[in-house]
Design a protein around this motif. Structure first.
Motif, PDB file in Angstrom:
ATOM      1  N   ASP A 175      15.344  39.926  22.273  1.00  0.00           N
ATOM      2  CA  ASP A 175      14.296  40.738  21.671  1.00  0.00           C
ATOM      3  C   ASP A 175      14.924  41.777  20.740  1.00  0.00           C
ATOM      4  OD1 ASP A 175      12.236  42.529  21.163  1.00  0.00           O
ATOM      5  OD2 ASP A 175      12.251  43.363  23.188  1.00  0.00           O
ATOM      6  N   PRO A 176      14.589  41.767  19.447  1.00  0.00           N
ATOM      7  CA  PRO A 176      15.193  42.736  18.526  1.00  0.00           C
ATOM      8  C   PRO A 176      14.955  44.189  18.929  1.00  0.00           C
ATOM      9  CG  PRO A 176      14.106  40.979  17.309  1.00  0.00           C
ATOM     10  CD  PRO A 176      13.717  40.808  18.746  1.00  0.00           C
ATOM     11  N   ASP A 177      13.877  44.462  19.705  1.00  0.00           N
ATOM     12  CA  ASP A 177      13.606  45.819  20.173  1.00  0.00           C
ATOM     13  C   ASP A 177      14.393  46.192  21.424  1.00  0.00           C
ATOM     14  OD1 ASP A 177      11.736  46.102  18.121  1.00  0.00           O
ATOM     15  OD2 ASP A 177      10.110  45.336  19.367  1.00  0.00           O
ATOM     16  N   GLY A 178      15.044  45.210  22.045  1.00  0.00           N
ATOM     17  CA  GLY A 178      15.872  45.492  23.212  1.00  0.00           C
ATOM     18  C   GLY A 178      15.135  45.657  24.519  1.00  0.00           C
ATOM     19  N   GLU A 179      13.855  45.277  24.575  1.00  0.00           N
ATOM     20  CA  GLU A 179      13.102  45.447  25.820  1.00  0.00           C
ATOM     21  C   GLU A 179      13.420  44.370  26.857  1.00  0.00           C
ATOM     22  OE1 GLU A 179       8.978  47.388  25.479  1.00  0.00           O
ATOM     23  OE2 GLU A 179       9.070  46.057  23.747  1.00  0.00           O
ATOM     24  N   LYS A 321      25.349  44.890  25.546  1.00  0.00           N
ATOM     25  CA  LYS A 321      25.892  46.247  25.697  1.00  0.00           C
ATOM     26  C   LYS A 321      24.894  47.178  26.372  1.00  0.00           C
ATOM     27  CE  LYS A 321      26.983  46.615  21.339  1.00  0.00           C
ATOM     28  NZ  LYS A 321      27.486  47.211  20.071  1.00  0.00           N
ATOM     29  N   HIS A 322      23.594  46.860  26.214  1.00  0.00           N
ATOM     30  CA  HIS A 322      22.548  47.665  26.854  1.00  0.00           C
ATOM     31  C   HIS A 322      22.599  47.529  28.359  1.00  0.00           C
ATOM     32  CE1 HIS A 322      18.405  48.094  28.472  1.00  0.00           C
ATOM     33  NE2 HIS A 322      18.326  49.118  27.636  1.00  0.00           N
ATOM     34  N   GLY A 323      22.997  46.345  28.808  1.00  0.00           N
ATOM     35  CA  GLY A 323      23.119  46.119  30.245  1.00  0.00           C
ATOM     36  C   GLY A 323      22.123  45.117  30.753  1.00  0.00           C
ATOM     37  N   PRO A 324      22.558  44.164  31.586  1.00  0.00           N
ATOM     38  CA  PRO A 324      21.649  43.139  32.121  1.00  0.00           C
ATOM     39  C   PRO A 324      20.766  43.703  33.220  1.00  0.00           C
ATOM     40  CG  PRO A 324      23.816  42.880  33.070  1.00  0.00           C
ATOM     41  CD  PRO A 324      23.931  43.995  32.076  1.00  0.00           C
TER      42      PRO A 324
END
Length: 327
Positions: A175-179, A321-324
């Motif tokens: 998701d390009p928004d990172g949600e 990088k955001h985290g799973p």
């Protein structure tokens, strides 16, 4: 708003589909047993935990939410596992889908979007696959998906179950928004495995086979960005809602990339070296699998706008990088 039951909605593709459905004005209801999905991924509508084999649970969910359509993603999908445990794949993917289809028909929910696979075609080297390519699956995963397609055809003849079937290969990106993003335990897909190796979460990526009849000796696959993919599923749902006939659509870019090409692209996007080792071929893997999407473009108006290696890897890297998810 129109309600859509999304099986496997807590998984990688299903969670993105739920977000796309909300953006398109639908209400997704996730149905998932969380065997491979994540509760944290259910962000875009109600959640009903349950198994496809549980007919009573499915009947209760259909009764409660009265969905107008089903979007079916729930399935086991690992080729290696399918080769070693074919019974598991026939029981889960086919018997589970049959129970779902029977429940949908009993509830009068007769619009059905099915996430199939180009693995139903088997190996057809040097050609870009289209919807008329003979289906000759190499393993129980592809064979089980083909069987579900046959179930849908039979239930249309008997009960009027109209369906759109999407066949595609490797899905990548996030998701390009990172949600929401891709997170499997264990991870087996090339791009996230590669990112784990780059980030030191595993020792190295293993290249499974370097002696294929390709320019660099490694398998070639088509890749589609997950967001492009779920937008196609929404278009398929609208197709049915507009009264169009049942249809099969391939989804792909028509361009394949070898494992080594994906590694090179990842190095360019992340600016990090990719540690890898070379291993033996895996049973059930084809040499080259590339799908066209001419029909989807002409009839659904679908275009794979984000399905470039740099975009897919960059979005996946941002998510990584955001985290799973954490169970």
């Amino acid at each position: 708003m129109t309600t859509v039951l999304v099986t496997g909605g807590a998984g990688y593709i299903g969670s993105h589909a739920c977000k796309a459905l909300v953006a398109a004005g639908f209400t997704p209801v996730t149905y998932d047993n969380l065997s491979t999905g994540w509760k944290q991924a259910v962000k875009f509508g109600p959640f009903e935990q349950g198994d496809l084999a549980d007919r009573a649970r499915l009947d209760a969910v259909f009764e409660r939410w009265q969905p107008a359509a089903v979007m079916h993603f729930a399935a086991l999908s690992q080729v290696g596992e399918a080769m070693a445990k074919p019974g598991l794949y026939w029981r889960n993917n086919v018997c589970g889908s049959l129970t779902l289809v029977e429940a949908a028909c009993a509830a009068g929910c007769l619009d059905f979007v099915f996430s199939s696979t180009c693995a139903t075609y088997g190996e057809h080297d040097t050609v870009v696959l289209d919807e008329d390519t003979p289906q000759e699956p190499l393993n129980a995963y592809g064979a089980s998906k083909r069987a579900v397609e046959n179930i849908l055809h039979d239930f249309e003849a008997a009960f009027g179950l109209r369906h759109v079937i999407f066949r595609y290969f490797n899905v990548a990106g996030a998701d390009p928004d990172g949600e929401v993003g891709e997170c499997h335990r264990p991870e087996t897909h090339l791009i996230p495995v590669m990112l784990e190796a780059i980030d030191g979460q595993r020792d190295a990526l293993t290249i499974h086979g370097t002696d294929y009849d390709t320019p660099d000796g490694t398998c070639i696959r088509d890749y589609v960005h997950v967001w492009d993919l779920v937008e196609a599923h929404v278009l398929g749902l609208r197709w049915l809602r507009e009264g169009q006939p049942s249809r099969v659509f391939n989804l792909g870019t028509g361009t394949g990339f070898s494992v080594r090409e994906v590694i090179d692209a990842s190095r360019a996007v992340t600016n990090r070296a990719v540690p890898f080792t070379e291993g033996a071929r895996r049973p059930g893997d084809a040499t080259k699998l590339v799908s066209g999407s001419t029909r989807a473009g002409q009839e659904l108006g679908w275009r794979p706008r984000r399905s470039t290696l740099p975009d897919m890897i960059a979005d996946a890297w941002r998510w990584h990088k955001h985290g799973p998810y954490d169970r």
